[in-house]
Design a protein around this motif. Structure first.
Motif, PDB file in Angstrom:
ATOM      1  N   THR A 370       0.818  -1.218   0.000  1.00 51.97           N
ATOM      2  CA  THR A 370       0.000   0.000   0.000  1.00 51.97           C
ATOM      3  C   THR A 370       0.851   1.268   0.000  1.00 51.97           C
ATOM      4  O   THR A 370       0.565   2.228  -0.716  1.00 51.97           O
ATOM      5  N   GLY A 371       1.899   1.296   0.816  1.00 46.53           N
ATOM      6  CA  GLY A 371       2.746   2.483   0.880  1.00 46.53           C
ATOM      7  C   GLY A 371       3.513   2.711  -0.401  1.00 46.53           C
ATOM      8  O   GLY A 371       3.591   3.839  -0.913  1.00 46.53           O
ATOM      9  N   ASN A 372       4.095   1.677  -0.941  1.00 43.70           N
ATOM     10  CA  ASN A 372       4.837   1.745  -2.194  1.00 43.70           C
ATOM     11  C   ASN A 372       3.932   2.254  -3.317  1.00 43.70           C
ATOM     12  O   ASN A 372       4.307   3.145  -4.092  1.00 43.70           O
ATOM     13  N   PHE A 373       2.726   1.707  -3.396  1.00 41.51           N
ATOM     14  CA  PHE A 373       1.808   2.140  -4.448  1.00 41.51           C
ATOM     15  C   PHE A 373       1.439   3.620  -4.283  1.00 41.51           C
ATOM     16  O   PHE A 373       1.444   4.379  -5.258  1.00 41.51           O
ATOM     17  N   ALA A 374       1.123   4.043  -3.073  1.00 39.18           N
ATOM     18  CA  ALA A 374       0.746   5.435  -2.848  1.00 39.18           C
ATOM     19  C   ALA A 374       1.886   6.384  -3.227  1.00 39.18           C
ATOM     20  O   ALA A 374       1.654   7.442  -3.824  1.00 39.18           O
ATOM     21  N   LEU A 375       3.100   6.010  -2.901  1.00 37.26           N
ATOM     22  CA  LEU A 375       4.254   6.852  -3.221  1.00 37.26           C
ATOM     23  C   LEU A 375       4.483   6.914  -4.729  1.00 37.26           C
ATOM     24  O   LEU A 375       4.673   7.987  -5.304  1.00 37.26           O
ATOM     25  N   LEU A 376       4.446   5.763  -5.392  1.00 33.63           N
ATOM     26  CA  LEU A 376       4.658   5.746  -6.838  1.00 33.63           C
ATOM     27  C   LEU A 376       3.555   6.507  -7.572  1.00 33.63           C
ATOM     28  O   LEU A 376       3.803   7.140  -8.602  1.00 33.63           O
ATOM     29  N   ALA A 377       2.335   6.450  -7.025  1.00 32.23           N
ATOM     30  CA  ALA A 377       1.210   7.121  -7.676  1.00 32.23           C
ATOM     31  C   ALA A 377       1.128   8.604  -7.337  1.00 32.23           C
ATOM     32  O   ALA A 377       0.289   9.319  -7.892  1.00 32.23           O
ATOM     33  N   GLY A 378       1.963   9.078  -6.428  1.00 33.29           N
ATOM     34  CA  GLY A 378       1.973  10.499  -6.091  1.00 33.29           C
ATOM     35  C   GLY A 378       0.797  10.941  -5.260  1.00 33.29           C
ATOM     36  O   GLY A 378       0.307  12.073  -5.384  1.00 33.29           O
ATOM     37  N   VAL A 379       0.335  10.076  -4.347  1.00 34.99           N
ATOM     38  CA  VAL A 379      -0.801  10.418  -3.498  1.00 34.99           C
ATOM     39  C   VAL A 379      -0.361  11.397  -2.413  1.00 34.99           C
ATOM     40  O   VAL A 379       0.743  11.287  -1.867  1.00 34.99           O
ATOM     41  N   ASN A 380      -1.226  12.337  -2.110  1.00 36.69           N
ATOM     42  CA  ASN A 380      -0.943  13.326  -1.060  1.00 36.69           C
ATOM     43  C   ASN A 380      -0.622  12.590   0.247  1.00 36.69           C
ATOM     44  O   ASN A 380      -1.460  11.836   0.749  1.00 36.69           O
ATOM     45  N   PRO A 381       0.563  12.808   0.830  1.00 36.33           N
ATOM     46  CA  PRO A 381       0.944  12.041   2.025  1.00 36.33           C
ATOM     47  C   PRO A 381       0.059  12.301   3.233  1.00 36.33           C
ATOM     48  O   PRO A 381      -0.059  11.437   4.100  1.00 36.33           O
ATOM     49  N   ALA A 382      -0.573  13.469   3.305  1.00 39.21           N
ATOM     50  CA  ALA A 382      -1.485  13.725   4.423  1.00 39.21           C
ATOM     51  C   ALA A 382      -2.677  12.773   4.367  1.00 39.21           C
ATOM     52  O   ALA A 382      -3.153  12.289   5.402  1.00 39.21           O
ATOM     53  N   GLU A 383      -3.157  12.464   3.164  1.00 36.14           N
ATOM     54  CA  GLU A 383      -4.261  11.521   3.022  1.00 36.14           C
ATOM     55  C   GLU A 383      -3.813  10.093   3.310  1.00 36.14           C
ATOM     56  O   GLU A 383      -4.556   9.300   3.903  1.00 36.14           O
ATOM     57  N   VAL A 384      -2.605   9.764   2.899  1.00 37.00           N
ATOM     58  CA  VAL A 384      -2.056   8.441   3.208  1.00 37.00           C
ATOM     59  C   VAL A 384      -1.897   8.296   4.723  1.00 37.00           C
ATOM     60  O   VAL A 384      -2.269   7.272   5.311  1.00 37.00           O
ATOM     61  N   HIS A 385      -1.359   9.321   5.360  1.00 38.72           N
ATOM     62  CA  HIS A 385      -1.183   9.334   6.817  1.00 38.72           C
ATOM     63  C   HIS A 385      -2.512   9.112   7.533  1.00 38.72           C
ATOM     64  O   HIS A 385      -2.612   8.273   8.439  1.00 38.72           O
ATOM     65  N   GLU A 386      -3.536   9.836   7.134  1.00 39.07           N
ATOM     66  CA  GLU A 386      -4.825   9.692   7.810  1.00 39.07           C
ATOM     67  C   GLU A 386      -5.427   8.310   7.576  1.00 39.07           C
ATOM     68  O   GLU A 386      -6.096   7.761   8.457  1.00 39.07           O
ATOM     69  N   TRP A 387      -5.181   7.731   6.395  1.00 37.02           N
ATOM     70  CA  TRP A 387      -5.690   6.382   6.137  1.00 37.02           C
ATOM     71  C   TRP A 387      -5.027   5.373   7.070  1.00 37.02           C
ATOM     72  O   TRP A 387      -5.704   4.578   7.718  1.00 37.02           O
ATOM     73  N   TYR A 388      -3.716   5.386   7.156  1.00 39.35           N
ATOM     74  CA  TYR A 388      -3.018   4.453   8.054  1.00 39.35           C
ATOM     75  C   TYR A 388      -3.442   4.673   9.505  1.00 39.35           C
ATOM     76  O   TYR A 388      -3.626   3.716  10.261  1.00 39.35           O
ATOM     77  N   LEU A 389      -3.592   5.921   9.902  1.00 31.67           N
ATOM     78  CA  LEU A 389      -3.993   6.222  11.269  1.00 31.67           C
ATOM     79  C   LEU A 389      -5.389   5.686  11.557  1.00 31.67           C
ATOM     80  O   LEU A 389      -5.684   5.256  12.678  1.00 31.67           O
ATOM     81  N   ALA A 390      -6.232   5.668  10.535  1.00 29.60           N
ATOM     82  CA  ALA A 390      -7.609   5.234  10.719  1.00 29.60           C
ATOM     83  C   ALA A 390      -7.758   3.721  10.739  1.00 29.60           C
ATOM     84  O   ALA A 390      -8.519   3.183  11.548  1.00 29.60           O
ATOM     85  N   VAL A 391      -7.053   3.012   9.862  1.00 28.68           N
ATOM     86  CA  VAL A 391      -7.457   1.626   9.580  1.00 28.68           C
ATOM     87  C   VAL A 391      -6.723   0.565  10.385  1.00 28.68           C
ATOM     88  O   VAL A 391      -7.147  -0.597  10.382  1.00 28.68           O
ATOM     89  N   TYR A 392      -5.636   0.916  11.072  1.00 31.84           N
ATOM     90  CA  TYR A 392      -4.870  -0.106  11.780  1.00 31.84           C
ATOM     91  C   TYR A 392      -5.056   0.000  13.286  1.00 31.84           C
ATOM     92  O   TYR A 392      -5.031   1.079  13.869  1.00 31.84           O
ATOM     93  N   VAL A 393      -5.218  -1.152  13.903  1.00 31.13           N
ATOM     94  CA  VAL A 393      -5.549  -1.212  15.322  1.00 31.13           C
ATOM     95  C   VAL A 393      -4.420  -0.692  16.196  1.00 31.13           C
ATOM     96  O   VAL A 393      -4.655  -0.218  17.316  1.00 31.13           O
ATOM     97  N   ASP A 394      -3.191  -0.725  15.713  1.00 23.59           N
ATOM     98  CA  ASP A 394      -2.045  -0.279  16.510  1.00 23.59           C
ATOM     99  C   ASP A 394      -1.601   1.134  16.171  1.00 23.59           C
ATOM    100  O   ASP A 394      -0.550   1.584  16.632  1.00 23.59           O
TER     101      ASP A 394
END
Length: 509
Positions: A370-394
């Motif tokens: 997921t991280g590799n794809f988001a970086l290669l696709a040029g996704v806004n890192p703030a949105e990636v950050h909020e997704w990881y913060l939201a979806v993982y229990v830890d």
């Protein structure tokens, strides 16, 4: 003595947390609260909300049995103020207490909220970590680069873990060469320990179903530990049944085998049910007893005293703006496939589906899929950050932001990592069995049927050439790109443009 309020947050469920040590059991009142602000600042996975609320309720009962007076607010209480400062103010009004003892939160957002609370606030350092913030700042001072490897070696010397005299056990600081092997299926594969919900947890599950059913993620089945006793059982189970084989396959990925030999105890450490020291002590003891090989013990201890302590140090060193950094100026919105929309990319479908079902993915699934794809696709890192913060229990910001914004997305410009963690399909094909069932071909570099990771990889490098060409770890890669025929380079870039246009248009890819 003047009565005080003692704040215990949902990720501070440790009986020896600093605020409880400073408090007077005979006089002071422990304040714990399930509040809207903490449950909704990102759309947390239902399992994460359930874990924190259930663990809080069990912890509060343990405090009461131990003689503490606990003022506990449930999420659906009619007079719930909705925020931690609001609950402190409400309890102060009820009791007449004007002073609060708190342990420093793990997020700048909540630290600021406590500092703005109009009560006499004493915020104590969170000393449950092995490297105090001041010590990390001292280590970092004057260094041109902050590299985890050098910090990790210092932590090995400081703690004595896996040391033989002044030298690392086995003669090496790390055993990466032994610990990055593709996985093979084992019909007798051990799994992390699971726990059936008790009556308290079932009540929480019903609450989460009532209030958070629209959040991404499946709540049931729910099998996480919610007490310190259960968490200690999970640790013992891991050390006894999984640790020996943890090292070699720690980076591997298999369909329908989400855990392999991973412990699934990071959430228990991050909410306070386990301490990093007791976890490392258990691993050290197993190695000293000859029950686990040094490469597996080292691979695990590195995650705890290396990465976990390092990223916390970086988070507080870099300041409140860290999660919003965007060094590569990536602006693409987070694709719907991260929320479960259709994709023909099997690796992404598998990892996102696993995340939806379990609120869990191990570090390589997060970093290299997921991280590799988001970086290669040029996704806004703030949105990636909020997704990881939201979806993982830890996921709590002190640990999640440096791993995402820094290590995964290189949005901090190289504070955490010396180069971006990007790869073509070759890495995923080597370390997983995802590619065999995919609509795309991992070995096709461009054109019909080519895996998007392949052309996106080269397009990313071409797009950011000015930044990375001089990086000593990436020069050979650019040499390979330059030796390609111009027509082939053009075809790769055209494939990437078409794919990214389709991604931005919301089309299935």
């Amino acid at each position: 003595m003047v009565r005080r309020l003692v704040l215990v947050l949902g990720d501070q469920l440790s009986p020896d947390v600093a605020a409880l040590r400073r408090a007077d059991k005979a006089q002071d009142i422990v304040v714990m609260a399930e509040v809207r602000d903490e449950a909704t600042y990102v759309p947390h996975h239902p399992k994460k909300i359930a874990l924190v609320f259930a663990a809080m309720r069990h912890f509060a009962e343990g405090l009461r049995r131990d003689g503490w007076q606990v003022a506990y607010t449930r999420y659906d209480d009619a007079d719930n103020a909705g925020s931690i400062p609001g609950e402190l103010m409400r309890r102060a009004g009820e009791t007449g207490a004007q002073a609060v003892i708190a342990t420093e939160p793990g997020e700048w957002r909540l630290i600021a909220a406590l500092q703005d609370c109009p009560l006499d606030m004493t915020i104590l350092p969170d000393d449950r970590f092995l490297c105090p913030r001041a010590d990390f700042e001292g280590w970092a001072k004057g260094r041109k680069d902050l590299r985890m490897e050098w910090f990790y070696r210092e932590m090995r010397r400081r703690t004595g873990y896996l040391m033989e005299g002044g030298a690392p056990a086995g003669g090496k600081w790390n055993f990466d060469a032994s610990n990055r092997k593709p996985a093979s299926r084992d019909l007798l594969q051990a799994h992390p320990m699971a726990f059936a919900p008790d009556a308290v947890t079932e009540e929480v599950l019903a609450l989460v179903e009532a209030h958070f059913s629209d959040n991404f993620g499946r709540l049931r089945p729910f099998d996480y530990a919610v007490t310190r006793g259960q968490a200690r059982q999970a640790l013992s189970h891991f050390v006894r049944h999984q640790l020996a084989d943890f090292g070699p396959g720690q980076d591997a990925m298999l369909e329908d085998e989400p855990y392999l030999n991973h412990a699934r105890i990071s959430a228990y450490m991050n909410i306070g049910l386990l301490s990093p020291r007791e976890v490392c002590d258990a691993v050290q003891a197993a190695w000293e007893a000859g029950e686990v090989p040094v490469n597996s013990a080292e691979g695990f201890i590195r995650q705890v005293i290396g990465w976990r302590e390092f990223v916390r140090g970086v988070y507080f060193l870099e300041g409140p703006d860290y999660p919003r950094r965007n060094a590569l100026n990536h602006q693409r919105g987070l694709p719907p496939l991260f929320w479960g929309a259709e994709t023909r990319m099997n690796c992404l479908a598998r990892v996102v589906g696993q995340t939806r079902d379990l609120a869990y993915a191990h570090h390589i699934q997060r970093l290299m899929v997921t991280g590799n794809f988001a970086l290669l696709a040029g996704v806004n890192p703030a949105e990636v950050h909020e997704w990881y913060l939201a979806v993982y229990v830890d996921a709590f910001e002190w640990v999640e932001a440096p791993n995402t914004v820094g290590m995964s997305q290189f949005a901090d410009g190289g504070v955490v990592g010396s180069k971006p963690y990007v790869s073509s399909a070759n890495y995923i094909d080597r370390m997983s069995d995802y590619c065999g069932g995919c609509a795309y071909s991992a070995t096709t570099k461009s054109g019909e049927g080519a895996c998007p990771f392949n052309f996106l990889y080269w397009a990313f490098l071409d797009r950011h050439r000015d930044r990375f060409e001089a990086n000593h770890r990436m020069g050979l890669v650019y040499g390979t790109w330059d030796r390609m025929e111009p027509a082939r380079r053009d075809a790769i870039l055209s494939d990437a443009t078409r794919f990214l246009d389709a991604l931005s248009a919301g089309k299935p890819v």
